[in-house]
Design a protein around this motif. Structure first.
Motif, PDB file in Angstrom:
ATOM      1  N   PRO A 115       0.836  -1.209   0.000  1.00  0.00           N
ATOM      2  CA  PRO A 115       0.000   0.000   0.000  1.00  0.00           C
ATOM      3  C   PRO A 115       0.867   1.253   0.000  1.00  0.00           C
ATOM      4  CG  PRO A 115       0.007  -1.050   2.167  1.00  0.00           C
ATOM      5  CD  PRO A 115       0.721  -1.974   1.227  1.00  0.00           C
TER       6      PRO A 115
ATOM      7  N   THR B  51       0.435   5.505  -0.251  1.00  0.00           N
ATOM      8  CA  THR B  51      -0.331   6.748  -0.350  1.00  0.00           C
ATOM      9  C   THR B  51       0.274   7.643  -1.414  1.00  0.00           C
ATOM     10  OG1 THR B  51      -1.058   6.644   1.927  1.00  0.00           O
ATOM     11  CG2 THR B  51      -0.896   8.846   0.964  1.00  0.00           C
TER      12      THR B  51
ATOM     13  N   GLN C 109      -6.990  -0.857   1.368  1.00  0.00           N
ATOM     14  CA  GLN C 109      -6.460  -0.677   2.722  1.00  0.00           C
ATOM     15  C   GLN C 109      -7.286   0.386   3.451  1.00  0.00           C
ATOM     16  OE1 GLN C 109      -2.695   1.309   3.857  1.00  0.00           O
ATOM     17  NE2 GLN C 109      -2.142  -0.626   4.856  1.00  0.00           N
TER      18      GLN C 109
ATOM     19  N   ARG D  64      -2.568  -5.311   8.783  1.00  0.00           N
ATOM     20  CA  ARG D  64      -1.132  -5.010   8.629  1.00  0.00           C
ATOM     21  C   ARG D  64      -0.526  -4.596   9.968  1.00  0.00           C
ATOM     22  NH1 ARG D  64       2.518  -0.993   4.753  1.00  0.00           N
ATOM     23  NH2 ARG D  64       3.617  -2.754   3.857  1.00  0.00           N
TER      24      ARG D  64
ATOM     25  N   ASN E 105       6.791  -7.644   3.857  1.00  0.00           N
ATOM     26  CA  ASN E 105       7.214  -6.439   3.120  1.00  0.00           C
ATOM     27  C   ASN E 105       8.425  -5.795   3.784  1.00  0.00           C
ATOM     28  OD1 ASN E 105       6.601  -3.121   3.487  1.00  0.00           O
ATOM     29  ND2 ASN E 105       6.848  -3.845   1.406  1.00  0.00           N
TER      30      ASN E 105
ATOM     31  N   GLY F 295      12.149  -3.671   1.992  1.00  0.00           N
ATOM     32  CA  GLY F 295      13.529  -3.720   1.523  1.00  0.00           C
ATOM     33  C   GLY F 295      13.822  -4.633   0.352  1.00  0.00           C
TER      34      GLY F 295
ATOM     35  N   LYS G 299       8.772   0.608  -2.727  1.00  0.00           N
ATOM     36  CA  LYS G 299       9.484   1.596  -3.555  1.00  0.00           C
ATOM     37  C   LYS G 299       9.966   1.024  -4.897  1.00  0.00           C
ATOM     38  CE  LYS G 299      12.119   2.680   0.030  1.00  0.00           C
ATOM     39  NZ  LYS G 299      11.389   1.970   1.099  1.00  0.00           N
TER      40      LYS G 299
END
Ligand SMILES: Cc1cc2nc3c(=O)[nH]c(=O)nc-3n(C[C@H](O)[C@H](O)[C@H](O)COP(=O)(O)O)c2cc1C
Length: 372
Positions: free
Chosen positions: A27, A29, A105, A233, A301, A303, A326
């Protein structure tokens, strides 16, 4: 090295929903909605690209749950009204048509609210000044507001906000909902000792600090149909506190994840700076502990950029799915790129500056292409 036979591309399931592979979009934003919380013009293409790019599972950015105190950011999308929920329908249709599963989410910003279009004050378990500063890339500036301590009635209203938001998500056609219990937002403020100084049944012991998670998950599970995926989460770190570690260590993790299973959740999503690092200095990762103590499917999640790390985490049984944040921003087609043995583009923070919005990313991508 990585071929189409890789575990990354093995189909799997969450509850009764089939998922094409083990690769999820985390997720994120993007503050690119209209000011009234309906989806903005660039969002459909953005989400559709992940599905076209081969991700089996896509979790939306955090959607605010109610028209009271839940909104965290200017131009954050909401799911607090039917109009907001319905504005997702073209995105849901486009993503599902490409074979990916889309989960909404659900998020309440609590004390970390930087903006509220109704000018409501922020609320939190206790009136504790949040650490750190508001995030400029999300239109914030200076210190966070001092939140108002929630009454028991405020808590009931917030819980109901999640339930109603889940019902709207179901009606709009999302495959599931993820309750945002991580990263320092409202639910995490209940879980965390220093932001929860309550002396009632929501504060003190771990069981009390988890009560709001339990109430939301149980009520959502009871209210929505069986087919809707309901996940949650968790993190240790927060957007405004990157050092925090759960005080109770593995015992706390054990009680937390076992309780989540009892509430009828379908999966747990853990996020850590590095997904397979020992959660408490030594021993297993948070994802691995979530799996061990809940027996539920786990999304890990944090890295990941190269396929080897994702493969190792899945093969070692620490998680069932890996979510990419990312690196998925710079490679919306990461799964197809890996499958075709093409090279992965490095993530560049300039893509999120000065704002994390999609217009900025588009500008960045154009400049990159121009420079190439
Ligand atoms: C621009 C941006 C926005 C994010 N927004 C959210 C969000 O809405 N909800 C959430 O749970 N995490 C959010 N995160 C955290 C990511 O889901 C993820 O946990 C984090 O980026 C670490 O994963 P990575 O190392 O793969 O990037 C956001 C991260 C980024 C970079």
């Amino acid at each position: 090295m990585t071929t189409t036979n890789s575990i990354l591309f093995k189909p799997s399931k969450i509850a009764n929903t089939a998922i094409n592979n083990r690769l999820a979009v985390a997720p994120m934003t993007r503050v690119s909605a209209e000011s009234d919380g309906k989806v903005g013009p660039l969002m459909k293409g953005y989400y559709e690209n992940y599905a076209t790019g081969g991700f089996g599972l896509i979790i939306t950015e955090g959607l605010y749950t109610d028209e009271l105190h839940s909104q965290a950011y200017l131009n954050q999308p909401g799911i607090a009204t039917s109009a907001q929920a319905d504005s997702w329908k073209p995105i849901i249709a486009a993503v599902h048509l490409k074979g990916a599963v889309l989960i909404a989410q659900l998020m309440h910003g609590g004390a970390l609210s930087q903006y509220n279009h109704l000018s409501k004050p922020s609320i939190a378990p206790s009136a504790v000044q949040p650490k750190g500063k508001q995030m400029p890339a999300y239109h914030g500036e200076g210190a966070y507001k001092l939140p108002q301590a929630m009454t028991e009635q405020d808590i009931e209203v917030a819980v109901q906000g999640f339930v109603d938001a889940a019902l709207r998500a179901e009606k709009a056609g999302f495959a599931g909902v993820e309750i945002h219990g991580a990263n320092g937002y409202l639910l995490d403020q209940f879980l965390t000792e220093y932001t929860n100084q309550r002396e009632d049944s929501y504060g003190g012991s771990l069981a009390n600090r988890l009560r709001i998670y339990q109430q939301i998950l149980t009520a959502v599970r009871e209210s929505v149909g069986e087919a809707l995926i309901v996940g949650v989460r968790f993190s240790q770190k927060k957007v405004n506190d990157t050092q925090y570690v759960w005080a109770g260590g593995e015992e706390a993790a054990k009680s937390t994840f076992a309780m989540i299973k009892e509430c009828g959740a379908d999966y747990i999503h853990t996020t850590e700076p590095l997904l397979n690092n020992a959660a408490f200095g030594e021993g297993e990762s948070l994802a691995s502990l979530a799996k061990k103590y809940s027996g539920l499917p786990v999304i890990a999640n944090g890295g990941v950029s190269d396929p080897q790390l994702a493969t190792d985490v899945l093969e070692s049984g620490q998680a069932d799915f890996v979510a990419l944040g990312k690196i998925a921003l710079s490679n919306q087609d990461w799964p197809n790129t890996v499958k075709n043995s093409n090279s992965i583009k490095g993530f560049n923070y300039s893509m999120l500056a000065p704002l994390v919005d999609l217009e900025n990313a588009q500008r960045f991508n154009k400049d990159e292409l121009g420079a190439a």
